[in-house]
Design a protein around this motif. Structure first.
Motif, PDB file in Angstrom:
ATOM      1  N   TRP A  23       0.802  -1.180   0.066  1.00 20.30           N
ATOM      2  CA  TRP A  23       0.011   0.072  -0.066  1.00 20.30           C
ATOM      3  C   TRP A  23       0.950   1.152  -0.024  1.00 20.30           C
ATOM      4  O   TRP A  23       1.950   1.382   0.757  1.00 20.30           O
ATOM      5  CB  TRP A  23      -0.804  -0.051   1.534  1.00 20.30           C
ATOM      6  CG  TRP A  23      -1.810  -1.297   1.560  1.00 20.30           C
ATOM      7  CD1 TRP A  23      -2.112  -1.939   0.537  1.00 20.30           C
ATOM      8  CD2 TRP A  23      -2.322  -1.574   2.828  1.00 20.30           C
ATOM      9  NE1 TRP A  23      -2.865  -3.120   1.039  1.00 20.30           N
ATOM     10  CE2 TRP A  23      -2.956  -2.874   2.511  1.00 20.30           C
ATOM     11  CE3 TRP A  23      -2.110  -1.003   4.009  1.00 20.30           C
ATOM     12  CZ2 TRP A  23      -3.530  -3.532   3.579  1.00 20.30           C
ATOM     13  CZ3 TRP A  23      -2.748  -1.775   5.029  1.00 20.30           C
ATOM     14  CH2 TRP A  23      -3.470  -2.973   4.803  1.00 20.30           C
ATOM     15  N   ASP A  24       0.401   2.314  -0.774  1.00 20.73           N
ATOM     16  CA  ASP A  24       1.213   3.715  -0.724  1.00 20.73           C
ATOM     17  C   ASP A  24       1.134   4.177   0.446  1.00 20.73           C
ATOM     18  O   ASP A  24       2.179   4.855   1.159  1.00 20.73           O
ATOM     19  CB  ASP A  24       0.651   4.449  -1.922  1.00 20.73           C
ATOM     20  CG  ASP A  24       1.042   4.056  -3.290  1.00 20.73           C
ATOM     21  OD1 ASP A  24       1.901   3.022  -3.455  1.00 20.73           O
ATOM     22  OD2 ASP A  24       0.272   4.211  -4.148  1.00 20.73           O
ATOM     23  N   ASN A  25      -0.132   4.133   1.357  1.00 20.18           N
ATOM     24  CA  ASN A  25      -0.189   4.832   2.486  1.00 20.18           C
ATOM     25  C   ASN A  25      -0.670   3.832   3.442  1.00 20.18           C
ATOM     26  O   ASN A  25      -1.110   2.773   3.192  1.00 20.18           O
ATOM     27  CB  ASN A  25      -1.463   6.138   2.188  1.00 20.18           C
ATOM     28  CG  ASN A  25      -0.992   7.001   1.430  1.00 20.18           C
ATOM     29  OD1 ASN A  25       0.133   7.662   1.269  1.00 20.18           O
ATOM     30  ND2 ASN A  25      -1.901   7.062   0.225  1.00 20.18           N
ATOM     31  N   GLU A  26      -0.613   4.241   4.823  1.00 24.39           N
ATOM     32  CA  GLU A  26      -1.203   3.265   6.009  1.00 24.39           C
ATOM     33  C   GLU A  26      -2.590   3.702   6.043  1.00 24.39           C
ATOM     34  O   GLU A  26      -3.211   4.622   6.009  1.00 24.39           O
ATOM     35  CB  GLU A  26      -0.379   3.790   7.219  1.00 24.39           C
ATOM     36  CG  GLU A  26       1.119   3.263   7.180  1.00 24.39           C
ATOM     37  CD  GLU A  26       1.913   4.689   6.903  1.00 24.39           C
ATOM     38  OE1 GLU A  26       1.597   5.761   7.331  1.00 24.39           O
ATOM     39  OE2 GLU A  26       3.040   4.526   6.529  1.00 24.39           O
ATOM     40  N   ILE A  27      -3.394   2.692   6.727  1.00 26.20           N
ATOM     41  CA  ILE A  27      -4.601   2.828   7.330  1.00 26.20           C
ATOM     42  C   ILE A  27      -4.303   3.392   8.575  1.00 26.20           C
ATOM     43  O   ILE A  27      -3.406   3.151   9.492  1.00 26.20           O
ATOM     44  CB  ILE A  27      -5.310   1.380   7.600  1.00 26.20           C
ATOM     45  CG1 ILE A  27      -5.541   0.529   6.336  1.00 26.20           C
ATOM     46  CG2 ILE A  27      -6.223   1.548   8.636  1.00 26.20           C
ATOM     47  CD1 ILE A  27      -5.858  -0.825   6.345  1.00 26.20           C
ATOM     48  N   ASN A  28      -4.961   4.434   9.072  1.00 23.18           N
ATOM     49  CA  ASN A  28      -4.857   5.433  10.267  1.00 23.18           C
ATOM     50  C   ASN A  28      -6.261   5.265  11.044  1.00 23.18           C
ATOM     51  O   ASN A  28      -7.314   5.878  10.587  1.00 23.18           O
ATOM     52  CB  ASN A  28      -4.528   6.677   9.725  1.00 23.18           C
ATOM     53  CG  ASN A  28      -4.329   7.563  10.863  1.00 23.18           C
ATOM     54  OD1 ASN A  28      -4.597   7.331  12.256  1.00 23.18           O
ATOM     55  ND2 ASN A  28      -3.570   8.808  10.747  1.00 23.18           N
ATOM     56  N   LEU A  29      -6.276   4.671  12.195  1.00 21.95           N
ATOM     57  CA  LEU A  29      -7.344   4.378  13.057  1.00 21.95           C
ATOM     58  C   LEU A  29      -7.809   5.791  13.778  1.00 21.95           C
ATOM     59  O   LEU A  29      -8.929   5.808  14.235  1.00 21.95           O
ATOM     60  CB  LEU A  29      -7.485   3.179  14.069  1.00 21.95           C
ATOM     61  CG  LEU A  29      -7.280   1.959  13.237  1.00 21.95           C
ATOM     62  CD1 LEU A  29      -7.285   0.884  14.149  1.00 21.95           C
ATOM     63  CD2 LEU A  29      -8.188   1.709  11.991  1.00 21.95           C
ATOM     64  N   GLY A  30      -6.987   6.519  13.747  1.00 22.98           N
ATOM     65  CA  GLY A  30      -7.461   8.180  14.295  1.00 22.98           C
ATOM     66  C   GLY A  30      -7.533   8.166  15.912  1.00 22.98           C
ATOM     67  O   GLY A  30      -7.070   7.055  16.677  1.00 22.98           O
ATOM     68  N   LYS A  31      -7.473   9.257  16.368  1.00 26.09           N
ATOM     69  CA  LYS A  31      -7.605   9.533  18.028  1.00 26.09           C
ATOM     70  C   LYS A  31      -8.598   8.755  18.753  1.00 26.09           C
ATOM     71  O   LYS A  31      -8.648   8.693  19.888  1.00 26.09           O
ATOM     72  CB  LYS A  31      -7.606  10.867  18.120  1.00 26.09           C
ATOM     73  CG  LYS A  31      -8.859  11.835  17.736  1.00 26.09           C
ATOM     74  CD  LYS A  31      -8.677  13.072  18.206  1.00 26.09           C
ATOM     75  CE  LYS A  31      -9.812  13.933  17.519  1.00 26.09           C
ATOM     76  NZ  LYS A  31      -9.526  14.348  16.224  1.00 26.09           N
ATOM     77  N   ASN A  32      -9.737   8.263  18.172  1.00 26.44           N
ATOM     78  CA  ASN A  32     -10.799   7.735  18.808  1.00 26.44           C
ATOM     79  C   ASN A  32     -11.072   6.013  18.883  1.00 26.44           C
ATOM     80  O   ASN A  32     -11.871   5.449  19.320  1.00 26.44           O
ATOM     81  CB  ASN A  32     -12.239   8.148  18.189  1.00 26.44           C
ATOM     82  CG  ASN A  32     -12.458   9.627  18.505  1.00 26.44           C
ATOM     83  OD1 ASN A  32     -12.501  10.107  19.251  1.00 26.44           O
ATOM     84  ND2 ASN A  32     -12.964  10.191  17.074  1.00 26.44           N
ATOM     85  N   VAL A  33      -9.812   5.656  18.622  1.00 21.57           N
ATOM     86  CA  VAL A  33      -9.481   4.113  18.918  1.00 21.57           C
ATOM     87  C   VAL A  33      -8.350   3.946  19.744  1.00 21.57           C
ATOM     88  O   VAL A  33      -7.135   4.383  19.485  1.00 21.57           O
ATOM     89  CB  VAL A  33      -9.247   3.398  17.552  1.00 21.57           C
ATOM     90  CG1 VAL A  33      -8.909   1.781  17.651  1.00 21.57           C
ATOM     91  CG2 VAL A  33     -10.281   3.193  16.589  1.00 21.57           C
ATOM     92  N   TYR A  34      -8.538   3.449  20.807  1.00 19.86           N
ATOM     93  CA  TYR A  34      -7.409   3.313  21.897  1.00 19.86           C
ATOM     94  C   TYR A  34      -6.452   2.343  21.417  1.00 19.86           C
ATOM     95  O   TYR A  34      -6.620   1.378  21.007  1.00 19.86           O
ATOM     96  CB  TYR A  34      -8.040   2.995  23.167  1.00 19.86           C
ATOM     97  CG  TYR A  34      -7.296   3.453  24.355  1.00 19.86           C
ATOM     98  CD1 TYR A  34      -6.923   4.679  24.806  1.00 19.86           C
ATOM     99  CD2 TYR A  34      -6.652   2.618  25.112  1.00 19.86           C
ATOM    100  CE1 TYR A  34      -6.249   5.272  25.755  1.00 19.86           C
ATOM    101  CE2 TYR A  34      -5.787   2.839  26.080  1.00 19.86           C
ATOM    102  CZ  TYR A  34      -5.804   4.199  26.621  1.00 19.86           C
ATOM    103  OH  TYR A  34      -4.797   4.368  27.654  1.00 19.86           O
ATOM    104  N   SER A  35      -5.275   2.964  21.725  1.00 23.54           N
ATOM    105  CA  SER A  35      -3.934   2.074  20.985  1.00 23.54           C
ATOM    106  C   SER A  35      -3.604   1.247  22.388  1.00 23.54           C
ATOM    107  O   SER A  35      -2.836   1.717  23.386  1.00 23.54           O
ATOM    108  CB  SER A  35      -2.728   2.886  20.790  1.00 23.54           C
ATOM    109  OG  SER A  35      -1.822   2.009  20.442  1.00 23.54           O
ATOM    110  N   SER A  36      -3.842  -0.225  22.268  1.00 23.07           N
ATOM    111  CA  SER A  36      -3.483  -1.072  23.290  1.00 23.07           C
ATOM    112  C   SER A  36      -3.296  -2.641  22.832  1.00 23.07           C
ATOM    113  O   SER A  36      -3.847  -2.761  21.712  1.00 23.07           O
ATOM    114  CB  SER A  36      -4.554  -1.112  24.599  1.00 23.07           C
ATOM    115  OG  SER A  36      -4.416  -2.219  25.414  1.00 23.07           O
ATOM    116  N   ALA A  37      -2.630  -3.329  23.419  1.00 19.83           N
ATOM    117  CA  ALA A  37      -2.375  -4.708  23.081  1.00 19.83           C
ATOM    118  C   ALA A  37      -3.915  -5.506  23.135  1.00 19.83           C
ATOM    119  O   ALA A  37      -4.036  -6.671  22.780  1.00 19.83           O
ATOM    120  CB  ALA A  37      -1.510  -5.361  23.792  1.00 19.83           C
ATOM    121  N   HIS A  38      -4.844  -4.800  24.127  1.00 18.91           N
ATOM    122  CA  HIS A  38      -6.017  -5.503  24.257  1.00 18.91           C
ATOM    123  C   HIS A  38      -7.138  -4.681  23.365  1.00 18.91           C
ATOM    124  O   HIS A  38      -8.151  -5.425  23.433  1.00 18.91           O
ATOM    125  CB  HIS A  38      -6.469  -4.967  25.871  1.00 18.91           C
ATOM    126  CG  HIS A  38      -5.466  -5.530  26.713  1.00 18.91           C
ATOM    127  ND1 HIS A  38      -5.049  -6.800  27.102  1.00 18.91           N
ATOM    128  CD2 HIS A  38      -4.646  -4.770  27.476  1.00 18.91           C
ATOM    129  CE1 HIS A  38      -4.258  -7.041  27.974  1.00 18.91           C
ATOM    130  NE2 HIS A  38      -3.819  -5.834  28.457  1.00 18.91           N
TER     131      HIS A  38
END
Length: 244
Positions: free
Chosen positions: A87-102
């Motif tokens: 892919w040329d660009n990344e998928i970006n989930l934005g600020k409303n998806v919390y970044s955690s291993a869970h």
């Protein structure tokens, strides 16, 4: 002489995350990305595996995230086994998806049987695909008009993070399937494993409601299903099964 293969990765550019501190003033963090979970699948139908890599910049534990608990954003990239980006660009989930291993348990599998694997993961307002389009635009206007009719302004400005703390325990949650070859959103629905409220799961901090597990299973012996479970420990939420 080595029983492994080295695959070069192209790290996304550093990001600046803006948020409001405990006094309501604007603050920011400058964050570097690092690779986290990875899954494989034949994304382009050439008979060889490709890799989808999850990138994180400030991953937090939903159980004891500290104060403040603002996370970075979650990104996804796809690679051939020689390191060529698919892919040329990344998928970006934005600020409303919390970044955690869970959170953000992503599944890579050929769900529709066309010989090319798709990717499924949790999304929200502000999540964008590789074409730069909000994933809400991929929703079916007939079956999910509440998602399809979300405006670009709502996607851009909605912020579910708790001021001064950063946890996300309210707001819209979606499940999006992405075309594995292009990274573009194919369909978006409401997340079947509903939060309802953090208290429904037994606490008010998201320690239980923000923990997810997911897998692929041939439940009827014929078709692959995406299986999602939400909530650890006591007062577990219902499991949810969906076919793409």
């Amino acid at each position: 002489q080595n029983n492994y293969t080295e695959i070069p990765l192209e790290k996304p550019e550093a990001e600046t995350v803006y948020y409001q501190d405990s006094t309501g003033n604007e603050a920011s963090m400058n964050l570097e990305f690092s690779p986290a979970d990875t899954s494989c699948g034949d994304l382009d139908g050439d008979g060889e595996y490709e890799l989808i890599v999850k990138w994180v910049s400030a991953e937090k534990d939903v159980g004891s995230p500290g104060n403040p608990a603002y996370s970075g954003t979650v990104r996804f990239s796809a690679y051939e086994l020689d390191g060529t980006k698919l892919w040329d660009n990344e998928i970006n989930l934005g600020k409303n998806v919390y970044s955690s291993a869970h959170t953000v348990q992503f599944l890579v599998y050929d769900f529709d049987g066309d010989g090319k694997a798709e990717m499924i993961c949790q999304t929200s307002l502000g999540s964008k695909d590789t074409a730069g389009n909000y994933v809400s635009n991929a929703a079916d206007p007939q079956t999910n008009p509440n998602i399809y009719n979300i405006s670009d302004s709502e996607n851009e400005n909605t912020d579910y993070r708790i001021t001064g703390y950063g946890l996300i325990i309210e707001g819209e949650e979606f499940l999006t399937v992405f075309n594995g070859e292009t990274g573009e959103a194919v369909d978006t629905i409401n997340l079947p494993t509903q939060r309802v409220s953090a208290l429904t799961f037994g606490d008010n901090s998201g320690n239980r409601c923000n923990r997810f597990i997911a897998d692929v299973a041939y439940l009827d012996g014929i078709n692959p299903y995406a299986v999602y479970w939400r909530g650890y420990y006591t007062q577990r939420g219902n499991s949810s099964v969906g076919r793409t």
